[in-house]
Design a protein around this motif. Structure first.
Motif, PDB file in Angstrom:
ATOM      1  N   GLY A  27       2.360   2.148  -3.334  1.00 47.01           N
ATOM      2  CA  GLY A  27       0.876   2.565  -4.208  1.00 47.01           C
ATOM      3  C   GLY A  27       0.195   1.462  -4.789  1.00 47.01           C
ATOM      4  O   GLY A  27       0.219   1.429  -6.323  1.00 47.01           O
ATOM      5  N   ILE A  28       0.662   0.427  -4.275  1.00 41.97           N
ATOM      6  CA  ILE A  28      -0.575  -1.112  -5.788  1.00 41.97           C
ATOM      7  C   ILE A  28      -1.077  -1.136  -4.812  1.00 41.97           C
ATOM      8  O   ILE A  28      -1.467  -1.467  -3.668  1.00 41.97           O
ATOM      9  N   PRO A  29      -2.442  -0.591  -5.408  1.00 43.51           N
ATOM     10  CA  PRO A  29      -3.439  -1.518  -4.773  1.00 43.51           C
ATOM     11  C   PRO A  29      -4.084  -3.338  -4.378  1.00 43.51           C
ATOM     12  O   PRO A  29      -3.142  -4.163  -5.189  1.00 43.51           O
TER      13      PRO A  29
ATOM     14  N   ILE B 251     -12.677  -7.892  -1.592  1.00 43.75           N
ATOM     15  CA  ILE B 251     -12.800  -7.513  -2.863  1.00 43.75           C
ATOM     16  C   ILE B 251     -13.986  -8.346  -4.090  1.00 43.75           C
ATOM     17  O   ILE B 251     -14.058 -10.044  -3.881  1.00 43.75           O
TER      18      ILE B 251
ATOM     19  N   TRP C  67      -5.976  -5.978  -8.716  1.00 39.19           N
ATOM     20  CA  TRP C  67      -6.100  -5.905  -6.952  1.00 39.19           C
ATOM     21  C   TRP C  67      -4.518  -6.953  -6.525  1.00 39.19           C
ATOM     22  O   TRP C  67      -4.875  -7.917  -7.034  1.00 39.19           O
TER      23      TRP C  67
ATOM     24  N   LYS D 118     -10.464  -3.597 -12.667  1.00 36.18           N
ATOM     25  CA  LYS D 118      -9.695  -2.722 -11.940  1.00 36.18           C
ATOM     26  C   LYS D 118      -8.708  -4.265 -11.286  1.00 36.18           C
ATOM     27  O   LYS D 118      -9.073  -5.058 -10.525  1.00 36.18           O
TER      28      LYS D 118
ATOM     29  N   ALA E 231       0.729  -1.171  -0.145  1.00 39.00           N
ATOM     30  CA  ALA E 231      -0.017  -0.030   0.555  1.00 39.00           C
ATOM     31  C   ALA E 231       1.124   1.487   0.037  1.00 39.00           C
ATOM     32  O   ALA E 231       0.550   2.719  -0.862  1.00 39.00           O
TER      33      ALA E 231
END
Length: 426
Positions: free
Chosen positions: A116-118, A206, A290, A288, A113
């Motif tokens: 910047g990695i989802p 998710i 993740w 998206k 996180a």
């Protein structure tokens, strides 16, 4: 020739690769498994440990170990132990701090996180009574899982407070998991969640429509080989049992390019620049991506498929990476555009019939067969998400999920597996 120290618990791919290449190997294994390993490898020195997580024990053991050129492992339980022994000896490789980020999901998700990695948000809890509050803060549904674990052991999807209450009533948070794989004699991975050292995770769930994976080979930051693919359904939806399948794809497909790029970014953020990494990526309904989880090892049951796909000697490549030698695998071209692995997980019972491995190999689409079934014997037990009935590899007619599923169903019909189901205990 080199001398390599290999902490290991079950999958011999690395040590066998080193031995096949003519190197000297010394093994560290769980203390209760030392006799088994000495019988399996009578020519090797074998040392035992009582806990992979006890760095003081490993430090004491280090004084009794021989001088070596490298310390390496392909076993998730041993990644931190191998890093610790390397640091004691001043040898290159993944550091202890980075090794922990590949094995501790809280540290992993936090570092990803920050880079910047989802990743899905999470909270650390120490008792089942704290789960509901964490879920309210994150938002239902949630996934409850260990900080360190594998094969979805002790992993639960919880949709709402009522489901949590029902799950708590079963006692799963207070009950350890049976070591059916006989690999965890020096590990805390199977212990009860309540009371686990450092707690465990409650993570947002998710809304996944596809779960992908990549085995990524790096050398000093250079991407040598990426073997991406997809599971037939997200692993959390496969936990009820039954046969599973997954397909290894080309890294050059439009659907896999972004997945591989995300995985490369994630592995770099976690601190690894050389080695093989198994990483899972989730695609939600909006498209998206993740980052799910990452490991500093090969994907269990997956490396056989891309090994065949690329005619790649995976044990030899792992031995080269362990010794800091650049493998010549960046020029490999696939012999098959895709390979699907059918992993057999029959219901418990006695095997009455199945088509022989030789007859299966004669089928045009079948590339390899490795069955563990025996007529008249009980179905071998799996472990977590790892099925126990063996694997069949096929060339699918096309790579879309519908065609792959149809091919798998045709193969299952030919297999004609017949199990006399075990009677439920009363």
């Amino acid at each position: 020739m080199a001398h390599v120290l290999v902490p290991t618990t079950g999958n011999p791919i690395l040590e066998d690769g080193l031995l096949n290449d003519g190197h000297t190997v010394t093994l560290i294994v769980p203390a209760n498994a030392v006799p088994t390993y000495r019988q399996r490898y009578p020519e090797l020195s074998v040392f035992g440990v009582h806990s992979w997580d006890d760095l003081a024990e490993l430090t004491a053991l280090n004084y009794h170990l021989p001088e070596v050129d490298a310390v390496a492992t392909n076993d998730e339980q041993c990644v931190v132990a191998a890093a610790h022994l390397r640091e004691l000896r001043g040898l290159p490789g993944l550091s202890v701090a980075d090794a922990r980020c590949f094995t501790d999901k809280h540290l992993m998700l936090t570092r990803l996180a920050q880079a910047g990695i989802p990743v899905a948000p999470h909270r650390v809890v120490h008792h089942e009574s704290e789960i509901a509050a964490a879920a309210e803060a994150i938002g239902w549904p949630v996934v409850v899982k260990p900080r360190s674990g594998m094969a979805t052991v002790h992993t639960y999807r919880v949709g709402n407070p009522q489901e949590l209450a029902q799950l708590r009533a079963t006692g799963v948070f207070e009950t350890p998991v049976e070591d059916t794989a006989h690999r965890f004699g020096a590990s805390d991975l199977l212990g009860a969640l309540n009371g686990a050292r450092g707690g465990y995770l409650v993570q947002a769930c998710i809304d996944v429509v596809e779960e992908c994976f990549v085995d990524l080979y790096l050398f000093e930051g250079e991407r040598l080989l990426a073997a991406p693919g997809r599971y037939h359904k997200p692993i959390m939806l496969s936990m009820g049992g039954g046969h599973r399948h997954w397909t290894v794809l080309s890294p050059d497909l439009p659907e896999t390019i972004a997945v591989v790029d995300l995985v490369h970014r994630a592995v770099t953020a976690l601190g690894s620049h050389t080695g093989v990494h198994h990483v899972e990526v989730l695609r939600d309904r909006s498209g998206k991506l993740w980052l799910g989880e990452a490991a500093a090892r090969t994907g269990g049951g997956i490396y056989q498929a891309y090994g065949l796909q690329y005619a790649m000697d995976v044990p030899h490549v792992l031995a080269q990476l362990a010794l800091g030698v650049r493998p010549d695998i960046d020029q490999l071209t696939p012999h098959y555009p895709a390979l699907t692995t059918l992993a057999l997980a029959p219901a418990p019972g006695i095997v009455r019939h199945f088509t022989s491995a030789d007859d299966l190999r004669a089928l045009p689409a079948v590339v390899d067969v490795d069955l563990t079934l025996t007529i008249g014997q009980p179905v071998p037990r799996g472990f977590g998400s790892m099925p126990g009935g063996g694997r069949i590899l096929i060339r699918p007619r096309a790579t879309d999920p519908g065609t792959v599923l149809a091919d798998v169903e045709e193969l299952l019909a030919v297999l004609a597996l017949d199990i006399a189901l075990a009677l439920a205990k009363v």
